[in-house]
Design an enzyme around this catalytic site. Structure first.
Site, short mmCIF file in Angstrom:
data_model
loop_
_atom_site.label_atom_id
_atom_site.label_comp_id
_atom_site.label_asym_id
_atom_site.label_seq_id
_atom_site.Cartn_x
_atom_site.Cartn_y
_atom_site.Cartn_z
N GLU A 92 0.83 -1.20 0.00
CA GLU A 92 0.00 0.00 0.00
C GLU A 92 0.86 1.26 0.00
OE1 GLU A 92 -4.03 -1.72 2.07
OE2 GLU A 92 -2.58 -0.75 3.39
N CYS A 112 6.43 -7.07 7.07
CA CYS A 112 7.52 -6.55 7.90
C CYS A 112 7.89 -7.62 8.93
CB CYS A 112 7.10 -5.27 8.61
SG CYS A 112 8.43 -4.50 9.58
N CYS A 116 6.27 -4.96 15.37
CA CYS A 116 5.82 -4.03 16.41
C CYS A 116 4.37 -4.35 16.77
CB CYS A 116 5.94 -2.59 15.92
SG CYS A 116 7.64 -2.09 15.55
N CYS A 119 1.34 -2.26 15.22
CA CYS A 119 1.36 -2.02 13.77
C CYS A 119 0.68 -3.16 13.04
CB CYS A 119 2.80 -1.87 13.29
SG CYS A 119 2.94 -1.57 11.51
N GLU A 167 10.31 -2.32 7.04
CA GLU A 167 11.43 -1.62 7.68
C GLU A 167 12.44 -1.27 6.59
OE1 GLU A 167 14.21 0.17 9.08
OE2 GLU A 167 12.84 -0.33 10.74
N SER A 198 12.10 6.32 7.88
CA SER A 198 11.66 5.97 9.23
C SER A 198 12.14 4.56 9.55
CB SER A 198 10.14 6.05 9.33
OG SER A 198 9.70 5.65 10.62
N CYS A 346 -1.61 5.97 10.01
CA CYS A 346 -0.38 5.37 10.52
C CYS A 346 -0.67 4.06 11.25
CB CYS A 346 0.31 6.35 11.46
SG CYS A 346 1.88 5.76 12.08
#
Length: 394
Positions: A92, A112, A116, A119, A167, A198, A346
């Site tokens: 996305e 990923c 986390c 997330c 990441e 980031s 986010c």
């Protein structure tokens, strides 16, 4: 022979490719401009290229965009695209319009591996890294589609944030050429200050980025102590906070900005107490483990999803937390949620991932048991007046 996808090449790599075709470097510059500045994928339409070069390119090269699976437009103007990257995977990309800028949030991986807890992407697990061309193709598609939609030849995207799925620093080999395409004046001509990587804290690659292509850096901090960050951001077990802060200080020696942005997702009853705000002040202050770290704190309201087992901090709690940081001398912003009605905010990007890490199974375990915040602290936070911290978007 498989045709080369020219979206995979930065200008130096494209020049080397043109030399293999018997062409001089200036032809690569012309070609680069056609692809990235004009959004042209048909070599026959590149009118200032020699016919002989166009014929060579037609047989040996292609500009291969990503297939669009879906596009959604939010009530606030945010646009989210879902791109097919093959193998049952989709990523996305999100465009966030503002009065003074247009920001594109780009994915770097299908899924990923960091995991986390807050997330949605991490809960999907990890499939594979994106190639340079797949990273660049997100910008290529968004920029030129938005120009066509708005009826303009002027640049629409002024800022890029590598804050989508994945990441970025765990896909460094593909990230670096993609950044060079974004920054190149013959490509998208973006300022180093307006391109942000980031990271959840891959310390060795922060040092590599400082040496190779220093752009703005944002670090997903989310906790003021190792004990809590170990659970929220599992990568912390490998690169604890003190090592991460030391890397940030080194990065500032070459960074285009004189501060690091620390992102802090506000989780109700987990990391949002007054005591934790004070711990955060100490962490990045003179008495912290590595001394003062010039920084900005970006507080991010959590965007809930069922598998997380977490909830969003109240507005009053976020304001109280922000005010404590401001009073302690830290530049603090509160991110304004954009695109949450289309799951583009986010932490909400999940795409479609063929999980190779069993993350979805591992994430089913219960979240860490956090000691409840003292009720008196809770009441004071809920009653707190609006803080003076500013709002930002992604």
């Amino acid at each position: 022979m498989t045709a080369a996808n020219l979206l995979e090449f930065d200008l130096d790599a494209l020049a080397a490719f043109c030399e293999q075709l018997g062409e001089k470097r200036f032809r690569a510059t012309q070609l680069f401009r056609w692809i990235h500045q004009k959004g042209q994928s048909d070599f026959a339409q590149m009118s200032d290229l020699a016919k002989s070069l166009r014929e060579k390119l037609a047989g040996r090269a292609v500009v291969r965009p990503l297939a669009v699976l879906s596009e959604h437009v939010s009530a606030d103007g945010t646009v989210k695209w879902l791109f097919d990257v093959g193998g049952g995977n989709a990523v996305e990309t999100v465009f966030i319009p503002e009065n003074d800028r247009g920001t594109l949030c780009i994915s770097s991986q299908a899924g990923c591996a960091v995991g986390c807890r807050f997330c949605s992407t991490g809960h999907q697990g990890f499939s594979r890294n994106l190639s340079t061309g797949e990273i660049v193709a997100q910008l290529w598609h968004a920029e030129h589609q938005l120009r066509a939609r708005l009826g303009t030849t002027e640049r629409v995207i002024s800022n890029v944030v590598m804050m989508g799925m994945g990441e970025p620093l765990q896909n460094y080999a593909a990230l670096l050429p993609a950044l060079r395409v974004m920054l190149d004046d013959h490509g998208y001509g973006l300022s180093r200050r307006r391109v942000t990587v980031s990271t959840s804290g891959v310390v060795p690659m922060i040092d590599r980025l400082r040496e190779d292509c220093p752009v703005a850096l944002a670090v997903s901090l989310h906790a003021p102590t190792d004990a809590l960050r170990d659970d929220l951001v599992p990568l912390n077990r490998k690169y604890p906070i003190a090592e991460l802060l030391e890397a940030c200080q080194r990065y500032l020696e070459a960074a285009p900005r004189d501060f690091i942005t620390f992102e802090y997702c506000m989780l109700d009853g987990v990391n949002d107490s007054e005591a934790q705000a004070r711990e955060l002040l100490r962490l990045v202050g003179e008495r912290g483990p590595v001394g003062r770290v010039p920084c900005k704190i970006n507080l991010i309201p959590f965007n809930p999803f069922p598998a997380s087992g977490l909830t969003r901090s109240s507005v009053a709690r976020v304001q109280a937390f922000a005010q404590l940081l401001v009073d302690g001398g830290l530049v603090t912003t509160v991110r304004r949620t954009r695109g949450d009605d289309i799951d583009a905010a986010c932490g909400q990007l999940a795409g479609e991932v063929q999980d190779r890490t069993n993350a979805q199974a591992r994430m089913r375990r219960a979240p860490i048991a956090i000691r409840p915040i003292d009720s008196a602290v809770q009441r004071r936070a809920d009653a707190a007046p609006s803080g003076s911290a500013t709002e930002t978007t992604r």
